[in-house]
Design an enzyme around this catalytic site. Structure first.
Site, PDB file in Angstrom:
ATOM      1  N   ARG A  27     -14.924   8.575 -10.024  1.00 24.56           N
ATOM      2  CA  ARG A  27     -14.179   9.317  -9.040  1.00 24.56           C
ATOM      3  C   ARG A  27     -14.889  10.490  -8.905  1.00 24.56           C
ATOM      4  O   ARG A  27     -14.297  11.294  -8.478  1.00 24.56           O
ATOM      5  CB  ARG A  27     -12.667   9.509  -9.507  1.00 24.56           C
ATOM      6  N   ARG A  31     -11.255  14.098  -5.165  1.00 26.70           N
ATOM      7  CA  ARG A  31     -10.617  15.413  -4.746  1.00 26.70           C
ATOM      8  C   ARG A  31     -11.001  16.569  -5.424  1.00 26.70           C
ATOM      9  O   ARG A  31     -10.498  17.821  -5.301  1.00 26.70           O
ATOM     10  CB  ARG A  31      -9.010  14.927  -5.029  1.00 26.70           C
ATOM     11  N   ARG A  40     -10.619  14.826   3.854  1.00 31.18           N
ATOM     12  CA  ARG A  40      -9.385  14.414   3.740  1.00 31.18           C
ATOM     13  C   ARG A  40      -8.159  14.891   4.631  1.00 31.18           C
ATOM     14  O   ARG A  40      -7.366  14.336   4.849  1.00 31.18           O
ATOM     15  CB  ARG A  40      -8.753  14.205   2.238  1.00 31.18           C
ATOM     16  N   ASP A  76     -11.742   1.264  -2.595  1.00 34.74           N
ATOM     17  CA  ASP A  76     -10.880   1.178  -3.503  1.00 34.74           C
ATOM     18  C   ASP A  76     -10.967  -0.322  -3.931  1.00 34.74           C
ATOM     19  O   ASP A  76     -11.303  -1.184  -3.266  1.00 34.74           O
ATOM     20  CB  ASP A  76      -9.428   1.484  -2.533  1.00 34.74           C
ATOM     21  N   TYR A 151      -0.885  -4.687  -9.023  1.00 34.07           N
ATOM     22  CA  TYR A 151      -0.518  -3.826  -7.804  1.00 34.07           C
ATOM     23  C   TYR A 151       0.164  -5.156  -6.809  1.00 34.07           C
ATOM     24  O   TYR A 151       0.959  -4.824  -6.156  1.00 34.07           O
ATOM     25  CB  TYR A 151      -1.746  -3.455  -7.137  1.00 34.07           C
TER      26      TYR A 151
HETATM   27  O1  1CP Z   1     -15.071   6.347  -8.522  1.00 35.07           O
HETATM   28  C1  1CP Z   1     -15.151   6.813  -7.031  1.00 35.07           C
HETATM   29  O2  1CP Z   1     -15.604   7.626  -7.089  1.00 35.07           O
HETATM   30  C2  1CP Z   1     -15.239   5.608  -6.339  1.00 35.07           C
HETATM   31  C3  1CP Z   1     -14.035   5.472  -5.545  1.00 35.07           C
HETATM   32  C4  1CP Z   1     -12.682   4.699  -6.307  1.00 35.07           C
HETATM   33  C5  1CP Z   1     -12.629   3.842  -7.313  1.00 35.07           C
HETATM   34  C6  1CP Z   1     -13.666   3.287  -8.030  1.00 35.07           C
HETATM   35  C7  1CP Z   1     -11.362   4.790  -5.655  1.00 35.07           C
HETATM   36  C8  1CP Z   1     -11.181   5.613  -4.434  1.00 35.07           C
HETATM   37  N1  1CP Z   1     -10.640   4.001  -6.340  1.00 35.07           N
HETATM   38  C9  1CP Z   1     -11.328   3.348  -7.125  1.00 35.07           C
HETATM   39  C10 1CP Z   1     -10.648   2.437  -8.237  1.00 35.07           C
HETATM   40  C11 1CP Z   1      -9.359   2.334  -8.301  1.00 35.07           C
HETATM   41  N2  1CP Z   1      -8.352   2.329  -7.300  1.00 35.07           N
HETATM   42  C12 1CP Z   1      -8.796   1.927  -9.516  1.00 35.07           C
HETATM   43  C13 1CP Z   1      -9.593   1.790 -10.794  1.00 35.07           C
HETATM   44  C14 1CP Z   1     -10.085   3.010 -11.584  1.00 35.07           C
HETATM   45  C15 1CP Z   1      -9.019   3.732 -12.195  1.00 35.07           C
HETATM   46  O3  1CP Z   1      -8.352   3.141 -13.058  1.00 35.07           O
HETATM   47  O4  1CP Z   1      -8.898   5.163 -11.647  1.00 35.07           O
HETATM   48  C16 1CP Z   1      -7.317   1.961  -9.605  1.00 35.07           C
HETATM   49  C17 1CP Z   1      -6.345   1.685 -10.652  1.00 35.07           C
HETATM   50  C18 1CP Z   1      -7.129   2.115  -8.299  1.00 35.07           C
HETATM   51  C19 1CP Z   1      -5.663   2.269  -7.822  1.00 35.07           C
HETATM   52  C20 1CP Z   1      -5.587   3.488  -6.941  1.00 35.07           C
HETATM   53  N3  1CP Z   1      -6.052   3.754  -5.791  1.00 35.07           N
HETATM   54  C21 1CP Z   1      -4.778   4.849  -7.435  1.00 35.07           C
HETATM   55  C22 1CP Z   1      -4.437   4.845  -8.805  1.00 35.07           C
HETATM   56  C23 1CP Z   1      -3.049   5.370  -8.865  1.00 35.07           C
HETATM   57  C24 1CP Z   1      -1.919   4.523  -8.500  1.00 35.07           C
HETATM   58  O5  1CP Z   1      -0.934   4.686  -7.815  1.00 35.07           O
HETATM   59  O6  1CP Z   1      -1.711   3.325  -8.956  1.00 35.07           O
HETATM   60  C25 1CP Z   1      -5.217   5.788  -6.298  1.00 35.07           C
HETATM   61  C26 1CP Z   1      -4.642   7.245  -6.560  1.00 35.07           C
HETATM   62  C27 1CP Z   1      -5.727   5.130  -5.142  1.00 35.07           C
HETATM   63  C28 1CP Z   1      -6.211   5.695  -3.994  1.00 35.07           C
HETATM   64  C29 1CP Z   1      -7.665   6.359  -4.042  1.00 35.07           C
HETATM   65  N4  1CP Z   1      -8.720   5.237  -4.429  1.00 35.07           N
HETATM   66  C30 1CP Z   1      -9.796   6.279  -4.425  1.00 35.07           C
HETATM   67  C31 1CP Z   1      -9.352   7.687  -4.240  1.00 35.07           C
HETATM   68  C32 1CP Z   1     -10.340   8.870  -4.011  1.00 35.07           C
HETATM   69  C33 1CP Z   1      -7.853   7.566  -4.075  1.00 35.07           C
HETATM   70  C34 1CP Z   1      -7.038   8.783  -3.795  1.00 35.07           C
HETATM   71  C35 1CP Z   1      -6.930   9.019  -2.228  1.00 35.07           C
HETATM   72  C36 1CP Z   1      -6.820  10.182  -1.784  1.00 35.07           C
HETATM   73  O7  1CP Z   1      -5.906  10.819  -1.615  1.00 35.07           O
HETATM   74  O8  1CP Z   1      -7.798  10.802  -1.341  1.00 35.07           O
END
Ligand code: 1CP
Length: 342
Positions: A27, A31, A40, A76, A151
């Site tokens: 990540r 953020r 964003r 994602d 999911y």
């Molecule tokens: O790592 C990076 O910078 C690349 C971007 C990335 C990756 C690798 C994002 C962007 N998502 C992911 C993978 C991801 N997405 C995982 C595996 C990694 C982990 O365990 O964190 C998972 C479980 C998700 C599912 C997901 N998407 C969540 C998790 C929480 C939930 O409610 O289940 C969230 C918050 C998202 C949205 C998301 N994806 C990525 C970002 C930066 C965000 C937040 C969006 C925002 O509000 O800006």
């Protein structure tokens, strides 16, 4: 021009000696960066992730501040799922419009539409590769079949995924069919990402830990193994990440991959002692340590560097960096890793 083989990250993946250990952060394009938050404020997460131009801009964003050794494409784990006709949104995590709850729901899934296999991610990889410096590695990724199923069945991220666990108990054949479809599709997706410029790929099994080992062996292992074998046969280096699943660590270490990426709950020194002859390790500072400030971060990083042998170690956090992380802590981490042999 650097030979791609000389990228620190790739050498570490192959357990070759490096002048210092490579570092990247899960990540890292997120953020905790004020410039990400500013972008964003103008665009939804979905807009950022579905535009190849914006996704490339975000992928490269952390490199203005920090000399990380790898970039991970901004997308994602849900990004490739439109290829199976799945509709979803983010709030902030994924919300699936029509969760999969029966054998009939699995059967209704269409044959994969390859034109919808995240063309924006493939384009963002190509653009990111052109913009990155030669010595920086580029990573692709996907969700592990089980974490994607979490999911799809639950409909959203929920603590301990009870609907998913009930589905696994009551509809094991439907789960098996779903995981098989996801595994085949993710293998294709990762190979496409490699062809588009990803030096290596990380498979995120964030919700690996909700089943007991015997159920994991019976229901999940065959599909994860099939995904990893297909990708490995195509010559793509594989980083396998599991989260909150210490009871499955040894089982994961027996799967085919180049790098075992673990969260902060795992004794990474012990992991390297046990499996370091055949696997590199990645991790695993607790992301919460960085909230404790630069001194706490430096101390944790020094302890990690002291405990883990440098060959075959990629420094990272044990899970994604938290949004409230001070930039000074990230600076302290980068400095500590860069100065190890200085
Ligand atoms: O790592 C990076 O910078 C690349 C971007 C990335 C990756 C690798 C994002 C962007 N998502 C992911 C993978 C991801 N997405 C995982 C595996 C990694 C982990 O365990 O964190 C998972 C479980 C998700 C599912 C997901 N998407 C969540 C998790 C929480 C939930 O409610 O289940 C969230 C918050 C998202 C949205 C998301 N994806 C990525 C970002 C930066 C965000 C937040 C969006 C925002 O509000 O800006």
């Amino acid at each position: 021009m650097t030979n791609p083989i000389d990228r620190l990250m790739l050498k570490a993946i192959q357990r070759e000696p490096t002048p210092r250990r490579p570092l990247w952060i899960m990540r890292q394009a997120g953020r905790y960066l004020p410039e990400y938050r500013a972008l964003r404020a103008k665009h939804s997460f979905k807009d950022l992730a579905t535009s190849a131009e914006l996704a490339t801009e975000v992928t490269l964003m952390p490199f203005e501040r920090f000399a990380f050794d790898a970039a991970i494409v901004f997308a994602d784990i849900m990004s490739p799922l439109p290829a199976l006709g799945i509709e979803f949104d983010f709030a902030p995590g994924p919300i699936v419009a029509q969760p999969i709850r029966s054998a009939a729901d699995v059967e209704k899934l269409p044959e994969p539409d390859r034109d919808k296999l995240a063309p924006e991610v493939i384009a963002a990889l190509k653009m990111s590769r052109m913009a990155l410096s030669e010595d920086t590695a580029l990573l692709g990724f996907c969700g592990a079949p089980w974490t994607l199923a979490a999911y799809l069945v639950e409909g959203k991220g929920v603590k301990d995924f009870p609907t998913l666990r009930a589905f696994a108990a009551s509809e094991p054949d439907a789960l098996d069919a779903l995981l098989a479809k996801l595994s085949a599709l993710m293998a294709e997706y990762l190979i496409l990402q490699h062809k588009a410029g990803a030096d290596a790929v990380q498979i995120f099994d964030s919700w690996a830990g909700v089943l007991a080992l015997p159920d994991w062996e019976r229901l999940i292992r065959p599909h994860l193994e099939s995904l990893l074998s297909t990708v490995g046969a195509a010559g793509v280096p594989r980083i396998l990440f599991l989260q909150n699943a210490p009871h499955l660590m040894d089982a994961y270490a027996s799967l085919p991959c180049e790098v075992l990426a673990c969260d902060w709950r795992i004794d990474i020194k012990g992991l390297q002692k046990q499996y370091g002859d055949t696997r590199a390790v990645q991790g695993n500072i607790d992301p919460a340590v960085l909230l404790g400030g630069p001194e706490a971060t430096r101390a944790a990083a020094e302890r990690l560097l002291e405990a883990v042998e440098p060959i075959g170690h990629i420094v990272n956090l044990g899970h994604g960096i938290l949004p409230q992380t001070p930039l000074e802590s990230v600076e302290a981490l980068v400095e500590t890793v860069h100065n190890e042999n200085a």
